[in-house]
Design a protein around this motif. Structure first.
Motif, short mmCIF file in Angstrom:
data_model
loop_
_atom_site.label_atom_id
_atom_site.label_comp_id
_atom_site.label_asym_id
_atom_site.label_seq_id
_atom_site.Cartn_x
_atom_site.Cartn_y
_atom_site.Cartn_z
N GLY A 57 5.72 1.25 27.72
CA GLY A 57 5.38 -0.04 27.11
C GLY A 57 5.38 0.08 25.61
N ALA A 58 4.77 -0.89 24.95
CA ALA A 58 4.76 -0.90 23.48
C ALA A 58 3.53 -1.64 22.97
CB ALA A 58 6.03 -1.56 22.94
N LEU A 59 3.10 -1.21 21.78
CA LEU A 59 2.09 -1.93 21.01
C LEU A 59 2.84 -2.67 19.91
CD1 LEU A 59 -0.77 -2.59 19.85
CD2 LEU A 59 -0.68 -0.38 18.68
N SER A 60 2.73 -3.99 19.88
CA SER A 60 3.45 -4.80 18.89
C SER A 60 2.44 -5.57 18.05
CB SER A 60 4.40 -5.78 19.59
OG SER A 60 5.34 -5.08 20.38
N VAL A 61 2.70 -5.63 16.74
CA VAL A 61 1.78 -6.30 15.81
C VAL A 61 2.56 -7.26 14.93
CG1 VAL A 61 0.10 -4.44 15.80
CG2 VAL A 61 1.96 -4.39 14.15
N TYR A 62 1.88 -8.32 14.47
CA TYR A 62 2.51 -9.36 13.67
C TYR A 62 1.66 -9.67 12.45
CZ TYR A 62 5.18 -10.04 17.94
OH TYR A 62 5.97 -9.84 19.04
N ALA A 63 2.32 -9.84 11.29
CA ALA A 63 1.64 -10.18 10.04
C ALA A 63 2.10 -11.54 9.56
CB ALA A 63 1.93 -9.12 8.98
N GLY A 64 1.28 -12.17 8.73
CA GLY A 64 1.57 -13.52 8.27
C GLY A 64 2.37 -13.61 7.00
N GLU A 65 2.87 -12.50 6.48
CA GLU A 65 3.67 -12.52 5.26
C GLU A 65 4.83 -11.54 5.40
OE1 GLU A 65 1.41 -9.88 2.12
OE2 GLU A 65 -0.04 -11.12 3.20
N PRO A 66 5.95 -11.81 4.72
CA PRO A 66 7.08 -10.88 4.79
C PRO A 66 6.79 -9.59 4.05
CG PRO A 66 7.56 -12.68 3.28
CD PRO A 66 6.26 -13.00 3.93
N ASN A 67 7.57 -8.54 4.36
CA ASN A 67 7.46 -7.24 3.69
C ASN A 67 6.04 -6.68 3.78
OD1 ASN A 67 10.23 -7.28 2.59
ND2 ASN A 67 9.44 -8.98 1.35
N TYR A 68 5.39 -6.87 4.90
CA TYR A 68 3.98 -6.48 5.03
C TYR A 68 3.82 -4.99 5.26
CZ TYR A 68 -0.89 -6.60 6.52
OH TYR A 68 -2.23 -6.38 6.62
N PHE A 69 4.70 -4.39 6.06
CA PHE A 69 4.48 -3.02 6.50
C PHE A 69 5.18 -2.03 5.56
CE2 PHE A 69 2.53 -4.32 10.37
CZ PHE A 69 3.18 -5.48 10.74
N THR A 70 4.40 -1.08 5.02
CA THR A 70 4.97 -0.01 4.20
C THR A 70 5.21 1.22 5.07
OG1 THR A 70 2.84 0.95 3.59
CG2 THR A 70 3.65 -0.88 2.23
N GLU A 71 6.03 2.14 4.55
CA GLU A 71 6.34 3.34 5.33
C GLU A 71 5.09 4.16 5.61
OE1 GLU A 71 9.36 3.63 6.59
OE2 GLU A 71 8.63 5.32 7.76
N ASP A 72 4.19 4.25 4.61
CA ASP A 72 2.95 5.01 4.81
C ASP A 72 2.12 4.41 5.95
OD1 ASP A 72 2.43 5.68 1.27
OD2 ASP A 72 3.58 6.77 2.81
N GLU A 73 2.06 3.06 6.00
CA GLU A 73 1.28 2.41 7.05
C GLU A 73 1.92 2.64 8.42
OE1 GLU A 73 1.46 -1.42 5.10
OE2 GLU A 73 -0.70 -1.49 5.04
#
Length: 717
Positions: free
Chosen positions: A277-293
């Motif tokens: 399966g998978a854990l999927s997450v959604y943010a309310g703004e573009p470019n939210y996820f950085t490589e460190d995160e």
């Protein structure tokens, strides 16, 4: 001597020009924005950095201009107020951080403003310096988010250590991701045993039906083109920086953007080295996820996978035949609930689709029946027919309201309710109206805790159940209504989904004809009834099911043919109950006519003609329009004369909300009544946010509309 003086003067001028050019070069080379304004806030000096931020070609394009020539009025007014403060206080320094959008991107600046003094110490202008601190801000934000993510990982690991139930574990993981990670929504899905499709297991946050609206799988096709499907196939995290522009998100884009999702990431979950399966997450703004995160969230997903593997191993070790039977029974119950929910969803879609048009038709019928009653008052032989027409229309309106309850398209008013009081009122009503051959026996537990509920809806449910019991005892019988307080441990043995600590249970038991297995199985089906033609709509129990489910409660049926029926309703106990006080309603004012001008905007021709007739007969001057554009145009031409506007919500060309917005732009104090056959909670919230105060639900009797018009016209403001 003359030549010596001239030579010195030239040397001095040359030195000044050199120093000035150095100063200009120095100012122009500095990346900070530097400027000088006079006391009227007009630019006297500015460097290229200021020109770039103001959106002009060069500093020379700023000289002599002020912020009002270049910026939005609100921003320019704020800058002018700040500079006046500096000028008036003579020596004040304004140093603040402000955010602006430059060339489509957010930027942050540290701004300093100081007075510019002449030789006599008089303020002749304002010197400003603005330093771009965007990178620093972004680093601060990244650090804050990483700190939150470390806390998220820590809380998740604590949850993994203490939680032994898989569903609660995953629910906690999703909750922590949203509440601690600042995300909009998180969900966990597992692959279907029969297909690569992902079946949602748990979710948390702003989901709003997204997972039911889209098909997500691990297959190499459009349903698996997003981050979730790719993450499972490639066994690594996958993310999208902007859902609006990423071509991989085409199958999901519309539904995602409707719910405010702008970027997402997915992380595979594995047991025994295989993705399950998978854990999927959604943010309310573009470019939210950085490589460190993403690296840290990989670690979190691995921790969850490890926990799932341990739980799976423990289940295999302790599973027995009895446990398997319990699991199968739970699956069967959940499957039945899913089938029931799907039936209600289909019925809800139908209800919301027909409600507006059907209520328009009913409004026409009710209106003309009122006109007939007035115009034929002396012809008594017509009165029963007119009354029957009106009652039939009112029954139709009630049926639509019941259908909308299934669709969850009507607002519920929840408050603290004492069920014993509600039942005692009901018992008094039944003893007055039920046949004397039926005995009503209340057995109510004293000191019963309160519940949070819509009292009107519960009254409707309880009354429907009592009427069913009355009809099931045509000769004679006894109806017993019992209340009790039940702990979670007792109710959970028959209702696994029960999560509240305590429940107030209400049992309605009759000794009537009862039901066979087939009838019992279909009892909650919409439109299913065992009553004869014209004696029931088949919505009573289905409506009860929908209402009780909406109250986070449960409804159960026990019955045997020839041995009566028991309906059991369980509602969660209110936490920190407070005494509710009923509000008194003022008596409606009498129906009054008037001589004012009323604009009616309505696309339903017959309803428009009806309103025109009714209002004209009451003395009003009536203007009409058949679509939103025409309505706004008529209002613009007659705004000084129009006292009130009546606008339908579902107009052609321009909808009712846009009509309201444009009329308010023409005349902010305009009085507008919005009428609709389908005032959903979402529509109400949207209209109230716009400032609409006068809302009216169709169908309505002419007297009700006349009262509304009179009260709106006479209201102050």
């Amino acid at each position: 001597m003359g030549r010596t003086h001239t030579s010195r003067k030239k040397d001095l001028e040359q030195r000044l020009r050199h120093e000035r050019s150095l100063l200009v070069a120095f100012i122009n080379l500095i990346p900070d924005g530097i400027y000088l304004k006079d006391t009227q806030s007009r630019f006297v000096v500015a460097n290229p950095a200021v020109a770039q931020r103001m959106g002009v070609a060069g500093p020379e394009d700023l000289i002599g201009k002020c912020d009002h020539d270049l910026l939005p009025k609100e921003l320019a007014d704020r800058y002018r107020a700040e500079e006046l403060t500096v000028i008036e206080t003579k020596g004040a320094v304004i140093q603040k951080t402000e955010s602006r959008t430059i060339e489509g991107s957010p930027r942050w600046f540290l701004v300093t403003k100081v007075p510019y003094l002449d030789a006599q110490g008089r303020v002749t202008g304002v010197v400003g310096v603005s330093r771009d601190i965007t990178e620093l801000k972004l680093h601060e934000q990244a650090l804050t988010r990483l700190t939150r993510l470390y806390r998220e990982i820590s809380l998740t690991n604590q949850l993994i250590v203490r939680e032994t139930d898989q569903e609660r574990l995953l629910d906690g993981v999703c909750r922590i991701a949203v509440e601690e990670g600042g995300l909009l929504m998180a969900w966990v899905g597992f692959t279907d045993a029969q297909s690569p499709r992902l079946i949602p297991s748990v979710w948390y946050g702003k989901e709003e039906g997204y997972l039911a609206a889209v098909r997500i799988s691990a297959a190499d096709d459009p349903s698996g083109s997003g981050p979730t499907g790719l993450a499972m196939r490639e066994r690594r995290h996958v993310f999208t920086t902007d859902i609006a522009s990423d071509p991989r998100m085409e199958p999901f884009r519309e539904e995602a953007l409707q719910r405010g999702y702008r970027s997402s990431a997915a992380f595979p979950l594995s047991v025994g080295g295989e993705p399950i399966g998978a854990l999927s997450v959604y943010a309310g703004e573009p470019n939210y996820f950085t490589e460190d995160e993403l690296v840290l969230m990989d670690e979190l997903a691995m921790d969850v996978s490890y926990a799932l593997e341990n739980l799976d191993r423990e289940r295999r070790q302790i599973r027995t035949t009895a446990e398997l039977e319990q699991i199968e029974e739970k699956r069967r119950l959940l499957e039945q609930q899913l089938v029931q929910a799907q039936k209600f969803e289909s019925l809800g879609t139908l209800a919301s689709g027909i409600a507006h048009d059907f209520n328009n038709i009913l409004a026409i019928v009710m209106g003309h029946s009122s006109l007939l009653a007035e115009r034929t008052a002396e012809r008594q032989e017509l009165a029963p027919s007119i009354s029957a027409i009106r009652k039939a229309a009112e029954r139709g309106a009630a049926l639509v309201r019941q259908l909308l309850t299934f669709a969850r398209k009507t607002e519920s008013v929840f408050a603290s309710v004492q069920l014993n009081e509600l039942i005692l009122d009901l018992v008094r009503l039944m003893r007055e109206t039920f046949p004397k051959t039926i005995t009503v026996v209340p057995r109510l537990q004293e000191g019963l805790p309160r519940v949070v509920a819509d009292a009107a809806q519960l009254h409707q449910v309880f009354l429907n159940l009592c009427i069913n019991s009355r009809d099931a005892m045509p000769e004679a019988g006894q109806l017993t209504i019992e209340t009790s307080l039940v702990a979670n441990s007792e109710i959970k043995t028959r209702i696994p989904a029960a999560t509240a600590g305590e429940y107030v249970v209400v049992r309605f038991t009759d000794n009537g004809i009862g039901m066979d297995e087939e009838t019992l199985r279909r009892a909650f089906d919409p439109f299913f009834t065992t009553k004869g033609p014209g004696k029931g709509t088949g919505l009573g129990l289905a409506l009860a099911y929908s209402i009780i489910e909406n109250h986070q409660g449960f409804i159960e049926l026990e019955s045997e043919l020839g041995r009566g029926t028991t309906v059991i309703i369980s509602l969660p106990v209110e936490e920190h109950a407070e005494e509710s006080r009923p509000q008194s309603l003022s008596r409606a004012s009498a129906v009054l006519g008037g001589s004012e001008t009323v604009l009616v905007i309505e696309d339903e021709e017959m309803l428009l003609d009806l309103l025109n007739t009714i209002l004209s007969e009451r003395g009003y001057r009536v203007l009409t329009a058949r679509d939103g554009e025409e309505g706004v145009a008529v209002y613009a031409q007659n705004q000084d004369a129009i006292a009130v506007v009546i606008a339908d919500i579902g107009l052609p060309k321009l909808g009712g909300e846009e009509v309201f917005r444009r009329i308010q732009a023409i005349r902010p104090e305009a009085k507008v009544i919005i009428a609709s056959g389908l005032l959903t909670p979402e529509t109400l919230a949207s209209l109230q946010q716009l400032g609409a105060r006068h809302l009216f639900a169709k169908p309505y009797a002419p007297e009700e509309m006349l009262r509304k018009i009179r009260s709106v016209i006479d209201a102050e403001g």
